[in-house]
Motif scaffolding. Structure first.
Motif, mmCIF file in Angstrom:
data_model
loop_
_atom_site.group_PDB
_atom_site.id
_atom_site.type_symbol
_atom_site.label_atom_id
_atom_site.label_comp_id
_atom_site.label_asym_id
_atom_site.label_seq_id
_atom_site.Cartn_x
_atom_site.Cartn_y
_atom_site.Cartn_z
ATOM 1 N N UNK A 202 7.544 -2.990 11.802
ATOM 2 C CA UNK A 202 7.667 -1.532 11.843
ATOM 3 C C UNK A 202 6.812 -0.885 10.750
ATOM 4 N N UNK A 203 6.082 0.179 11.094
ATOM 5 C CA UNK A 203 5.284 0.890 10.085
ATOM 6 C C UNK A 203 6.135 1.483 8.972
ATOM 7 N N UNK A 204 7.440 1.564 9.193
ATOM 8 C CA UNK A 204 8.332 2.140 8.183
ATOM 9 C C UNK A 204 8.823 1.113 7.169
ATOM 10 N N UNK A 209 5.106 -8.126 -0.668
ATOM 11 C CA UNK A 209 3.917 -8.380 -1.498
ATOM 12 C C UNK A 209 2.669 -7.919 -0.753
ATOM 13 N N UNK A 210 1.693 -7.419 -1.498
ATOM 14 C CA UNK A 210 0.402 -7.002 -0.956
ATOM 15 C C UNK A 210 0.541 -5.952 0.147
ATOM 16 N N UNK A 211 1.539 -5.108 0.036
ATOM 17 C CA UNK A 211 1.755 -4.078 1.049
ATOM 18 C C UNK A 211 0.558 -3.150 1.159
ATOM 19 N N UNK A 212 -0.153 -2.928 0.047
ATOM 20 C CA UNK A 212 -1.269 -1.982 0.024
ATOM 21 C C UNK A 212 -2.422 -2.386 0.939
ATOM 22 N N UNK A 218 -2.355 -4.314 9.293
ATOM 23 C CA UNK A 218 -1.395 -4.557 10.357
ATOM 24 C C UNK A 218 -1.314 -3.398 11.332
ATOM 25 N N UNK A 219 -1.289 -2.170 10.810
ATOM 26 C CA UNK A 219 -1.216 -0.996 11.678
ATOM 27 C C UNK A 219 -2.492 -0.842 12.492
ATOM 28 N N UNK A 220 -3.633 -1.062 11.864
ATOM 29 C CA UNK A 220 -4.920 -0.895 12.532
ATOM 30 C C UNK A 220 -5.072 -1.852 13.706
ATOM 31 N N UNK A 221 -4.639 -3.102 13.537
ATOM 32 C CA UNK A 221 -4.837 -4.126 14.561
ATOM 33 C C UNK A 221 -3.632 -4.296 15.484
ATOM 34 N N UNK A 222 -2.613 -3.467 15.307
ATOM 35 C CA UNK A 222 -1.412 -3.554 16.140
ATOM 36 C C UNK A 222 -1.648 -2.810 17.448
ATOM 37 N N UNK A 223 -1.765 -3.553 18.548
ATOM 38 C CA UNK A 223 -2.080 -2.900 19.822
ATOM 39 C C UNK A 223 -0.887 -2.229 20.481
ATOM 40 N N UNK A 224 0.269 -2.218 19.811
ATOM 41 C CA UNK A 224 1.427 -1.495 20.354
ATOM 42 C C UNK A 224 1.549 -0.102 19.746
ATOM 43 N N UNK A 225 0.733 0.200 18.739
ATOM 44 C CA UNK A 225 0.764 1.516 18.111
ATOM 45 C C UNK A 225 -0.334 2.400 18.697
ATOM 46 N N UNK A 226 -0.048 3.680 18.898
ATOM 47 C CA UNK A 226 -1.066 4.596 19.389
ATOM 48 C C UNK A 226 -1.871 5.163 18.215
ATOM 49 N N UNK A 228 -2.012 8.198 16.889
ATOM 50 C CA UNK A 228 -1.262 9.014 15.930
ATOM 51 C C UNK A 228 -0.478 8.132 14.954
ATOM 52 N N UNK A 229 0.140 7.068 15.470
ATOM 53 C CA UNK A 229 0.927 6.179 14.619
ATOM 54 C C UNK A 229 0.032 5.427 13.635
ATOM 55 N N UNK A 230 -1.100 4.939 14.119
ATOM 56 C CA UNK A 230 -2.044 4.240 13.236
ATOM 57 C C UNK A 230 -2.562 5.185 12.151
ATOM 58 N N UNK A 231 -2.939 6.390 12.559
ATOM 59 C CA UNK A 231 -3.528 7.344 11.628
ATOM 60 C C UNK A 231 -2.526 7.768 10.560
ATOM 61 N N UNK A 232 -1.272 7.889 10.943
ATOM 62 C CA UNK A 232 -0.238 8.260 9.980
ATOM 63 C C UNK A 232 -0.098 7.200 8.887
ATOM 64 N N UNK A 233 -0.149 5.927 9.299
ATOM 65 C CA UNK A 233 -0.063 4.842 8.316
ATOM 66 C C UNK A 233 -1.290 4.849 7.410
ATOM 67 N N UNK A 234 -2.471 4.914 8.012
ATOM 68 C CA UNK A 234 -3.715 4.862 7.248
ATOM 69 C C UNK A 234 -3.793 6.003 6.236
#
Length: 317
Positions: A202-204, A209-212, A218-226, A228-234
């Motif tokens: 979960x992006x939340x 460790x090494x979360x940064x 993980x968000x960028x390469x996660x093909x289940x996220x759209x 908007x979701x990827x951009x919010x994480x980035x």
């Protein structure tokens, strides 16, 4: 977008993979990878590292005096051909005013079990990166010129149990008899880092460790996220770059097209009526989400002429 409906399904997949490589090769991503894992850069800030790689675009040859993209194909007689996703070297200033050059390879591997152990492939890549320095960095008169190599393997489709695991493999010295210690710089010449990420993360939920770096990758390469979701994480991790966002949006759009096409092909096994109903749904999505014209969507989905007329009548009604 008009260019997308002129390429084949296999080319779409290749294009999607290329977007992934371009985004991982962005200075924002590279600087974080280098900062977290490259020992020779531990004393440098993220901004200092970014300046060393500023302007890099995967596919260009020379970026600046400190950062050089290498050829992604390496052929050595009797050793065969090896193809890299991202391959470069960077000259890192040290505290003693010297400069250390390191070679870095980054691979994105979706199949974690391709029929062999990926760590053995990583060792092969690192070995090739060393042997290909022959005649450029070192030779039979000066083996000490050999530069250290790093091989990163990112696996975004790992199981949940491996999510967040980072395995580091490197040369170590063991004293089997009598205690004589070799200088570490004389043998510390290669390192493999195996990075496991799960698309179920979960992006939340931050990594321990090494979360940064793990969360953005993980968000960028996660093909289940759209998008908007990827951009919010980035954005939450400090990236504000229009070019990066545009490429990420294009990648997400293309991924949706590939998924729609796969679903469309699956409906061919059903009745014509059900297939037409599905195609109406896909055409609508492509027109609204991907801003295609009706004709572009029809051409892209390769809908037969007789079915095209029926679908067109639906949109006219």
């Amino acid at each position: 977008m008009q260019q997308l409906n002129l390429i084949t399904s296999s080319n779409k997949t290749i294009m999607y993979d290329q977007y992934c490589k371009m985004l991982i090769g962005h200075p924002y991503m590279l600087s974080r990878i280098i900062s977290c894992f490259v020992e020779e850069a531990k004393h440098l800030s993220l901004d200092e590292i970014k300046k060393l790689i500023k302007g890099v675009r995967i596919g260009d040859k020379i970026v600046n005096p400190h950062f050089h993209l290498m050829d992604k194909e390496a052929f050595i007689k009797d050793e065969g051909l090896m193809c890299y996703d991202i391959y470069f070297y960077i000259d890192l200033p040290q505290l003693d005013q010297s400069t250390k050059r390191v070679y870095i390879n980054i691979e994105i591997q979706n199949k974690t079990s391709p029929g062999y152990h990926l760590v053995t492939r990583s060792i092969a890549y690192s070995s090739r990166m060393i042997s290909s320095q022959w005649g450029r960095e070192y030779d039979s008169e000066n083996y000490d010129g050999m530069k250290k190599v790093y091989s990163f393997w990112i696996m975004p489709q790992a199981t949940k149990s491996k999510d967040g695991c980072i395995n580091q493999l490197k040369i170590a010295e063991n004293h089997l008899s009598v205690n004589y210690e070799e200088k570490i710089e004389n043998y510390d010449k290669e390192e493999q880092l195996m990075i496991y990420l799960s698309k179920g993360h979960s992006p939340n939920d931050k990594y321990e460790s090494y979360d940064e770096i793990l969360m953005p990758i993980g968000a960028l390469l996660n093909n289940t996220l759209n998008y908007q979701e990827k951009n919010e994480v980035i954005k939450g991790y400090g990236l504000d770059d229009e070019e990066f966002e545009e490429r990420m949006r294009d990648m997400c759009n293309l991924g949706e097209v590939i998924e729609l096409e796969a679903l469309e092909k699956g409906t061919k096994k059903g009745t014509q009526k059900e297939r037409i109903r599905k195609n109406i749904e896909y055409v609508r999505k492509m027109m609204t989400k991907l801003q295609m014209t009706f004709k572009e969507a029809i051409q892209f989905l390769e809908i037969p002429e007789d079915e095209e007329k029926e679908i067109e009548e639906y949109f006219k009604s």
